[in-house]
Design an enzyme around this catalytic site. Structure first.
Site, mmCIF file in Angstrom:
data_model
loop_
_atom_site.group_PDB
_atom_site.id
_atom_site.type_symbol
_atom_site.label_atom_id
_atom_site.label_comp_id
_atom_site.label_asym_id
_atom_site.label_seq_id
_atom_site.Cartn_x
_atom_site.Cartn_y
_atom_site.Cartn_z
ATOM 1 N N HIS A 157 0.816 -1.220 0.000
ATOM 2 C CA HIS A 157 0.000 0.000 0.000
ATOM 3 C C HIS A 157 0.851 1.272 0.000
ATOM 4 O O HIS A 157 0.346 2.348 -0.276
ATOM 5 C CB HIS A 157 -0.927 0.006 1.222
ATOM 6 C CG HIS A 157 -2.023 -1.019 1.125
ATOM 7 N ND1 HIS A 157 -3.314 -0.695 0.787
ATOM 8 C CD2 HIS A 157 -2.016 -2.363 1.284
ATOM 9 C CE1 HIS A 157 -4.058 -1.788 0.763
ATOM 10 N NE2 HIS A 157 -3.291 -2.822 1.064
ATOM 11 N N ASP A 365 3.443 9.386 -0.627
ATOM 12 C CA ASP A 365 2.238 8.631 -0.269
ATOM 13 C C ASP A 365 2.022 7.564 -1.328
ATOM 14 O O ASP A 365 2.127 7.853 -2.521
ATOM 15 C CB ASP A 365 1.028 9.590 -0.251
ATOM 16 C CG ASP A 365 0.041 9.270 0.850
ATOM 17 O OD1 ASP A 365 -0.057 8.080 1.223
ATOM 18 O OD2 ASP A 365 -0.638 10.193 1.331
#
Ligand code: GDG
Length: 461
Positions: A157, A365
């Site tokens: 992720h 991110d």
């Protein structure tokens, strides 16, 4: 259809609270498990004095929720230690915050083995196993050494760092070798994938072939990109109905027709929160016409609050926001509303819809789901503008955003001004193309694509 076994650090509750209360990922995983039957396996979230040999099991319909408790030592070394004080900062390019300790690496290996060992007796030969995130990089290797032959996939992720950053980790080779025990590795973006391939070619002496094939450490597997999405239509619906929420109503009333800029992030140093507040300060300095007219609402649910760097970021952020408020506040206007707490998804959706600008400026991110949620929540008639960091995976898909470099505080302030003054026609055009993208690639498409690639070997990109 074969059973699905999902492994993730945290397992959502066996009985979901009312609809709309859960994040898109939990909803998607639960839907996949419900469809095919299977197990959701991970940490219970509890830290106990001793561990038990068997997982805690709850069966609801076709889903078995199996969780394992951690001892204090395992929690300190595996979770707080190697996962969140080594892998997390390193993978977010924060070498300065990365701890290197053999003790926590030993704890990480121990917990990966322990969890694999606990899951093993619950598995059937025909199961398909899907492991999530950096907590469990060694999981397939541990299962394989216990004789498991099932198809196993891994989805990361968070970003995969560039070679020179990743190789600062003394155990880089052990980690990649263990990852190669999976059959499929999924990344959020092309950059992440190409950094991984780079490692395979240049450090592991492996090969990268067609259709995502990797040959390394005596194994053949595949690696591809699977950008994660959100439950777009449900989120949009929730936002559209949010007018009924008392909190949303109170927020709008308190604004008195001022424009709202919103940021929502776990309180984490990767999210670029200090730079963001400084960019807002710069906006008020460079464009004083916004004073008294614009409010910046920053929501930060606390996170990992027993890790020292997280305590520090909170202190720094409070100090910076306090300074800006101290400089600019008037008796009838406070520029920054900084909230260190969480809200329900329903209320968040309404807050997004009430905002003129979504400000999402992480320094790094993997994807950033808030950016997609902000877009989903907008009204098609009068949508707000997304200001988005180029270092969020989401910037690859959200082509209608105003893309910024979060380190360039003055540049972000310029884009904020552009967002606040953007004409309706331009706002609608930008929003439309982004909304189309997040409807097409929602969280259901994401999990279907990953599972198809894992089970049937369908093309990866
Ligand atoms: C990791 C990767 C990747 C936030 N505040 C509240 C709340 N949230 C929800 C958001 C969003 C989720 O939490 C956060 O997701 P992000 O993607 O923004 O960030 P991470 O937590 O760092 O997630 C990231 C993600 O995994 C998925 O692959 O995109 O890059 O770092 O859904 O809305 N939810 C509620 N109350 C809050 O106050 N209910």
């Amino acid at each position: 259809m074969s059973r699905l076994v999902v492994v993730s650090n945290r397992v959502a509750g066996a009985r979901p609270a009312k609809s709309g209360s859960e994040g898109g990922l939990a909803v998607a995983v639960r839907a996949a498990l419900r469809e095919r039957g299977g197990i959701w396996f991970g940490w219970s979230g509890k830290v106990l004095a001793r561990d038990y040999d068997v997982p805690n099991v709850a069966e609801v319909g076709r889903i078995t929720y199996a969780t394992v408790d951690l001892t204090q030592r395992d929690y300190d070394e595996y979770y707080k230690g190697f996962a969140n004080s080594t892998l997390w900062p390193l993978f977010h390019y924060r070498l300065d915050l990365t701890e290197f300790a053999h003790r926590t690496w030993a704890g990480y290996q121990r917990v990966n083995s322990l969890f694999a060992h606990r899951l093993h007796p619950l598995l059937r030969d025909t199961d398909v196993i899907w492991v999530h995130d950096y907590h469990f990089a060694l999981f397939a290797e541990r299962l394989r050494s216990a004789g498991c032959k099932q198809k196993m996939g891994f989805f990361l992720h968070i970003p995969w760092p560039a070679l020179q950053v990743f190789t600062a980790l003394p155990m880089h080779r052990d980690i990649v070798k263990a990852l190669c025990a999976f059959d499929l590795i999924g990344f959020q973006t092309k950059e992440d994938l190409s950094c991984f391939q780079d490692y395979i070619r240049r450090e592991a002496g492996g090969e990268v072939g067609r259709n995502g094939t990797i040959k390394a450490f005596g194994r053949v597997l595949r690696a591809g990109t699977f950008p994660i999405g959100i439950d777009t239509e449900d989120f949009a619906k929730m936002a559209a109905e949010s007018g009924e929420s008392k909190q949303v109503h109170r927020l709008k009333q308190s604004l008195q027709a001022r424009d709202l800029i919103i940021g929502v992030d776990r309180l984490d140093y990767s999210k670029g929160l200090i730079n963001r507040v400084e960019a807002f300060e710069q906006l008020l300095t460079s464009y004083p016409e916004n004073r008294g007219k614009v409010v910046f609402l920053q929501i930060n649910p606390p996170s990992r609050s027993d890790v020292a760097d997280y305590i520090e970021i909170r202190r720094d952020l409070e100090a910076t926001a306090g300074r800006v408020n101290g400089t600019f506040a008037e008796y009838d206007w406070v520029p920054i509303r900084y909230l260190n707490k969480s809200f329900s998804r329903r209320v968040l959706a309404g807050f997004f819809r009430s905002s003129r600008v979504g400000l999402v400026t992480p320094l790094r991110d993997g994807m950033n789901l808030v950016a997609k949620e902000f877009v989903a929540a907008q009204s098609s008639k009068d949508p707000g503008v997304l200001v988005l960091s180029r270092f969020a995976g989401a910037a690859r898909e959200l082509d209608g955003a105003l893309v910024v470099n979060p380190y360039d505080v003055e540049g972000v302030a310029e884009r904020l001004q552009e967002a606040l003054t953007m004409p309706l026609k331009a706002r609608r055009e930008r929003w439309r193309s982004m909304y189309r993208a997040i409807v097409e690639n929602d969280v259901t498409a994401w999990r279907e694509n990953f599972l198809l690639a894992l089970q049937r070997g369908s093309r990866v990109h």
